[in-house]
Design a protein around this motif. Sequence first.
Motif, PDB file in Angstrom:
ATOM      1  N   ASP A  52       6.082   4.540  -0.174  1.00  0.00           N
ATOM      2  CA  ASP A  52       5.624   3.889  -1.406  1.00  0.00           C
ATOM      3  C   ASP A  52       5.201   2.443  -1.145  1.00  0.00           C
ATOM      4  N   ARG A  53       4.728   1.780  -2.191  1.00  0.00           N
ATOM      5  CA  ARG A  53       4.195   0.418  -2.063  1.00  0.00           C
ATOM      6  C   ARG A  53       5.249  -0.601  -1.616  1.00  0.00           C
ATOM      7  N   LYS A  97       0.842  -1.196   0.000  1.00  0.00           N
ATOM      8  CA  LYS A  97       0.000   0.000   0.000  1.00  0.00           C
ATOM      9  C   LYS A  97       0.879   1.249   0.000  1.00  0.00           C
ATOM     10  N   VAL A  98       0.339   2.329  -0.503  1.00  0.00           N
ATOM     11  CA  VAL A  98       0.951   3.647  -0.345  1.00  0.00           C
ATOM     12  C   VAL A  98       0.444   4.171   0.994  1.00  0.00           C
ATOM     13  N   GLN A 131      -7.782   2.228  -3.978  1.00  0.00           N
ATOM     14  CA  GLN A 131      -6.685   2.017  -4.932  1.00  0.00           C
ATOM     15  C   GLN A 131      -5.407   1.545  -4.242  1.00  0.00           C
ATOM     16  N   GLY A 132      -5.472   1.341  -2.934  1.00  0.00           N
ATOM     17  CA  GLY A 132      -4.292   0.869  -2.218  1.00  0.00           C
ATOM     18  C   GLY A 132      -3.581   1.943  -1.421  1.00  0.00           C
ATOM     19  N   PHE A 133      -4.321   2.939  -0.951  1.00  0.00           N
ATOM     20  CA  PHE A 133      -3.749   4.031  -0.156  1.00  0.00           C
ATOM     21  C   PHE A 133      -4.319   3.980   1.253  1.00  0.00           C
ATOM     22  N   LEU A 154       0.714   5.457  -6.546  1.00  0.00           N
ATOM     23  CA  LEU A 154      -0.279   4.403  -6.766  1.00  0.00           C
ATOM     24  C   LEU A 154      -0.121   3.765  -8.150  1.00  0.00           C
ATOM     25  N   GLN A 155       0.469   4.489  -9.082  1.00  0.00           N
ATOM     26  CA  GLN A 155       0.681   3.955 -10.444  1.00  0.00           C
ATOM     27  C   GLN A 155       1.894   3.032 -10.523  1.00  0.00           C
ATOM     28  N   TYR A 199      -8.629   7.712  -2.415  1.00  0.00           N
ATOM     29  CA  TYR A 199      -7.637   6.750  -2.907  1.00  0.00           C
ATOM     30  C   TYR A 199      -7.611   5.420  -2.164  1.00  0.00           C
ATOM     31  N   GLU A 245      -1.016   9.888  -6.208  1.00  0.00           N
ATOM     32  CA  GLU A 245      -1.441   9.311  -7.488  1.00  0.00           C
ATOM     33  C   GLU A 245      -0.271   8.684  -8.229  1.00  0.00           C
TER      34      GLU A 245
END
Length: 162
Positions: free
Chosen positions: A132-133, A24-25, A54-56, A158-159, A51, A155
């Motif tokens: 970051d992830r 996750k972020v 989206q994994g935040f 997340l990309q 977000y 954002e």
Amino acid sequence: MGVYDYRVKMPGGREEAMSEHAGKVLLIVNTASKCGFTPQYAGLEKLFKKYGDQGFEVLAFPCNQFGEQEPGDEEEIKNFCSLTYDVSFPLAAKIDVNGKDEDPLWHYLKQQQAGLMGSRGIKWNFTKFLVDRKGNVVARHGPQVKPEALAKDIERLLQEPV
């Protein structure tokens, strides 16, 4: 050691492994309920709602080290955040972010990203660390940086691939 190697204290005395947030972020923030920056809870919640799927994640760590602006107990803090700002992201147990009793995760975060002029200590409430992830601490932002200003960075992170 990395972010995912730590355990953090949660309300009620339970511990949570940061590895539960792997992939996750993360936006990790020290918070307080009676601070001039307290309205940032609304911006943090907006980011989380926008977000989150989206994994935040936002991880808030209440702290009473700056002007004694977080005097409440766990229940009071939770109720304040819920009733005043409709906060739905996790609130950790109250911790110290500086000094001899500082939380080990926060010690690590400060070593990864210095503040203004290279300082390591946290200067005030609502200091934010962006992770970051992969668990890398990629940025540190002072209290004056509003959560909404981090949207583009979130954002972008997340990309990135996990």
